[in-house]
Enzyme design. Structure first.
Site, PDB file in Angstrom:
ATOM      1  N   LYS A 170     -29.434 -37.553  27.380  1.00 31.13           N
ATOM      2  CA  LYS A 170     -30.716 -37.841  26.702  1.00 31.13           C
ATOM      3  C   LYS A 170     -30.852 -39.361  26.552  1.00 31.13           C
ATOM      4  CE  LYS A 170     -33.175 -36.388  22.441  1.00 31.13           C
ATOM      5  NZ  LYS A 170     -33.055 -35.601  21.198  1.00 31.13           N
ATOM      6  N   SER A 218     -36.899 -32.361  20.595  1.00 31.18           N
ATOM      7  CA  SER A 218     -37.172 -33.563  21.342  1.00 31.18           C
ATOM      8  C   SER A 218     -36.352 -33.684  22.622  1.00 31.18           C
ATOM      9  CB  SER A 218     -36.915 -34.795  20.473  1.00 31.18           C
ATOM     10  OG  SER A 218     -35.557 -34.856  20.095  1.00 31.18           O
ATOM     11  N   SER A 248     -33.834 -30.225  17.658  1.00 35.94           N
ATOM     12  CA  SER A 248     -34.123 -30.838  18.956  1.00 35.94           C
ATOM     13  C   SER A 248     -33.251 -30.396  20.119  1.00 35.94           C
ATOM     14  CB  SER A 248     -34.046 -32.359  18.848  1.00 35.94           C
ATOM     15  OG  SER A 248     -35.279 -32.843  18.406  1.00 35.94           O
TER      16      SER A 248
HETATM   17  N1  GLN Z   1     -38.940 -31.207  15.696  1.00 38.93           N
HETATM   18  C1  GLN Z   1     -38.164 -31.794  14.654  1.00 38.93           C
HETATM   19  C2  GLN Z   1     -38.801 -33.067  14.197  1.00 38.93           C
HETATM   20  O1  GLN Z   1     -39.774 -33.454  14.775  1.00 38.93           O
HETATM   21  C3  GLN Z   1     -36.748 -32.020  15.094  1.00 38.93           C
HETATM   22  C4  GLN Z   1     -36.508 -33.305  15.791  1.00 38.93           C
HETATM   23  C5  GLN Z   1     -35.060 -33.537  16.123  1.00 38.93           C
HETATM   24  O2  GLN Z   1     -34.205 -32.683  15.885  1.00 38.93           O
HETATM   25  N2  GLN Z   1     -34.777 -34.720  16.612  1.00 38.93           N
HETATM   26  O3  GLN Z   1     -38.358 -33.671  13.261  1.00 38.93           O
END
Ligand code: GLN
Length: 473
Positions: free
Chosen positions: A79, A154, A178
Site C-alpha cells: 500500500k 482505503s 481499511s
Molecule cells: N473507512 C474508515 C475511515 O474512513 C476506515 C479507514 C481506515 O481503516 N484507514 O475512517
C-alpha cells in the site's frame, strides 16, 4: 480479468529454493498480470527495476547454495502509505506527490529479510481516509468483480491486486476497516491484527490509537505466515508486542453471533450468506450461540470523533515546509501553510482536520472528545465480558456488497455508515479478519468478520483455515 491463481506461499518458496521456478520468473509473472489489470487502477507506482534486481539476487543465492528466507522469491504489493527505501510514497495524496522515502518501514524490512519482493505501491484513499478509494488523488480503484463498483478502501488497490492474481499477498493498513472492508468486497482474506502486533514505524500515520498493519491473501495459512514474519516488538514503535500467528488451537471454539449486526439494516443477500456460514460452523461442530452487545451501536459515532481528532494531530506535520507539497503562490508563512494544505489535501482530509480540531477545542472537548473516550471504554468493557463466554465473535464485515462508484460520494455520513461493523474492534484494539463467505446472485463478494480477544489472532485465523477445508464456500 482473472489470472491463474498463485499456489500457496510455502509451495512458491519451495520451487524458488529448488530452482524449479526462479524468483525472477515470479516477479515477471506478477508484473505481467499487473500490466493486464491496468484499467483497475491498482497501482500508484510500479517498482520494476528494484523488484527484478532483488529477484536476481535471490536466484543467485539459491544457485550458490546460500540459505534464503521463508518468503524467498514471493512477489507482493505494498500500500502506498508504507515507506520503502528510494521508492515514491504518496499515500495517494497530492501533498506527498513525488516524495521519495528516505527510510524503510519495519514491516517492509522484515518481509525483505525473509525474501519477499515488493513489485509496486498500491492505491488508497488519500491518507487512508475513506472506504472506497474514491478519495485518492490518483482516481478510484475498480472492484475485481464489477468495474462499475468500488474496490472498497482505503486499501483498495492491495485487495484488488490479490483478488486478480497480481501477487499472492499484499499489505494494507486498517484503522477502522481499511483491510477488512476491501477484502470483503473482493473475495479475499484480510487480516487486521491485535493493536501493536506489527510495528507502524515507517508508515504514514492516520489515527495512532487504532492504526494497525495487516495483509491480504487468498487463504488463511498464507496470511498467518506473512503476519508472523512482520509481527513483533520494535524499538521504533513503543506500542509493539510479540504475537505468535502460527500457534495452534485444538479446543472446541465457542462462537458468538452478534445479533445487533444481523438486522434488517443489513442487505438481505449479505445476511443470507452470513447465516449460511453460521450454519456451516454449527454443522462442523463448533459451539455456536448468539449474543447481544448493546454498546456497539455507539462505536461509529465514537470512531468519527476520536479518529478525526487524531487525524488532525497527525496531519499537522504537513505544513508545506518540512516535506510535501508547497504552494507556489504563497508569500507569507500563514499563506504557505494555508495554500499548501488547501492544495495538498483532498476534501475528506480537510473535513477530518476540521472535525478533529473542533472536537478537541476548548469548550467542546468535554462534550465530544472526552465523552467519546468514555463510551469507548464501555465498548472495550463489553467486549471483555463477551470474551469470557466466547472465543470468537462473528458478524458480517460490511452491511452491503461493493457499492457503485459515485453512489456515496455526495454524503459523507452514508460513506461512514459502511464502517459500522468494522470500527468496533478497532476501537478496542482487537484482532479481526474478513473471510470470503460467498457471492450474491450478481456475483459480488460477501465477507464474514471473525473477531477475537486481544492476542488471539491465531485463534481466529485457525478458525478461518478450518472453514476453508469445509466443503463448498
Ligand atoms: N473507512 C474508515 C475511515 O474512513 C476506515 C479507514 C481506515 O481503516 N484507514 O475512517
Amino acid at each position: 480479468m482473472m489470472s491463474e491463481n498463485w499456489r500457496k506461499i510455502p509451495e512458491i518458496v519451495r520451487d524458488v529454493r529448488s530452482g524449479a521456478v526462479s524468483a525472477v520468473e515470479n516477479v515477471e509473472r506478477a508484473l505481467a498480470v499487473a500490466e493486464c489489470c491496468k484499467n483497475y487502477n491498482i497501482f500508484v507506482s510500479i517498482t520494476k527495476e528494484r523488484a527484478l534486481q532483488r529477484a536476481t539476487e535471490i536466484d543467485q543465492k539459491v544457485k550458490a547454495g546460500v540459505a534464503v528466507g521463508e518468503l524467498a522469491g514471493v512477489p507482493y504489493v505494498l500500500k502506498d502509505n508504507f515507506l520503502d527505501f528510494g521508492a515514491k510514497t504518496t499515500a495517494s495524496a497530492k501533498m506527498l506527490e513525488g516524495f521519495v522515502a528516505p527510510l524503510q518501514a519495519t514491516a517492509v524490512k522484515k518481509l525483505e529479510a525473509a525474501g519477499a519482493i515488493c513489485i509496486g505501491k498500491s492505491n488508497l484513499d488519500a491518507f487512508a481516509h475513506g472506504g472506497s478509494t474514491e478519495n485518492s488523488f490518483f482516481g478510484v480503484t475498480k472492484n475485481s468483480k464489477d468495474t462499475r463498483r468500488v474496490a472498497g478502501g482505503s486499501s483498495g488497490g492491495s485487495a484488488v491486486a490479490v483478488a486478480l492474481g497480481v501477487a499472492p499477498f499484499a499489505l494494507g493498513t486498517d484503522t477502522g476497516g481499511s483491510i477488512r472492508q476491501p477484502a470483503a468486497f473482493n473475495g479475499v482474506i484480510g487480516v487486521k491484527p491485535t493493536f501493536g502486533s506489527v510495528s507502524r514505524f515507517g508508515v504514514v500515520a492516520m489515527a495512532s490509537s487504532t492504526d494497525t498493519i495487516g495483509c491480504f491473501a487468498t487463504n488463511a495459512f498464507d496470511a498467518r505466515l506473512v503476519m508472523n514474519v512482520m509481527s513483533g516488538k520494535d524499538s521504533w514503535d513503543s506500542t509493539t508486542i510479540d504475537n505468535d500467528f502460527m500457534r495452534h488451537t485444538s479446543r472446541k471454539l465457542r462462537i458468538g453471533v452478534i445479533l445487533d449486526f444481523m438486522t434488517d439494516d443489513v442487505d438481505r443477500e449479505v445476511l443470507t450468506i452470513v447465516e449460511k456460514y453460521v450454519k456451516k460452523l454449527d454443522k462442523k461442530g463448533y459451539d455456536v450461540k448468539t449474543i447481544k452487545m448493546s454498546t456497539l451501536k455507539y462505536a461509529l459515532p465514537v470512531y468519527y470523533v476520536v479518529v478525526p481528532a487524531e487525524v488532525a494531530s497527525n496531519l499537522a506535520r504537513y505544513d508545506g515546509i518540512r516535506y510535501g507539497h508547497r504552494a507556489r503562490v504563497a508569500k507569507t508563512l500563514p499563506e504557505i501553510y494555508g495554500h499548501s494544505r488547501d492544495e495538498g489535501f483532498m476534501p475528506e482530509n480537510k473535513r477530518r482536520v476540521l472535525i478533529g480540531n473542533f472536537v478537541l477545542s476548548s469548550g467542546f472537548f468535554d462534550a465530544y472528545y472526552l465523552k467519546a473516550q468514555k463510551v469507548r471504554t464501555l465498548i472495550i468493557e463489553e467486549y471483555r465480558k463477551a470474551f469470557a463466554k466466547f472465543d470468537v465473535l462473528l458478524c458480517p464485515t460490511t452491511p452491503t456488497p461493493a457499492f457503485k462508484i459515485g453512489e456515496k460520494t455526495d454524503d459523507p455520513v452514508k460513506m461512514y455508515l459502511e464502517d459500522v461493523m468494522t470500527v468496533p474492534p478497532s476501537l478496542a484494539g482487537l484482532p479481526a479478519v474478513s473471510v470470503p463467505a460467498g457471492r450474491t446472485k450478481s456475483g459480488l463478494d460477501v465477507g464474514v468478520q471473525l473477531i477475537g480477544a486481544r492476542g488471539s489472532d491465531a485463534v481466529i485465523l485457525t478458525l478461518a483455515e478450518q472453514m476453508e477445508d469445509y466443503g463448498e464456500q
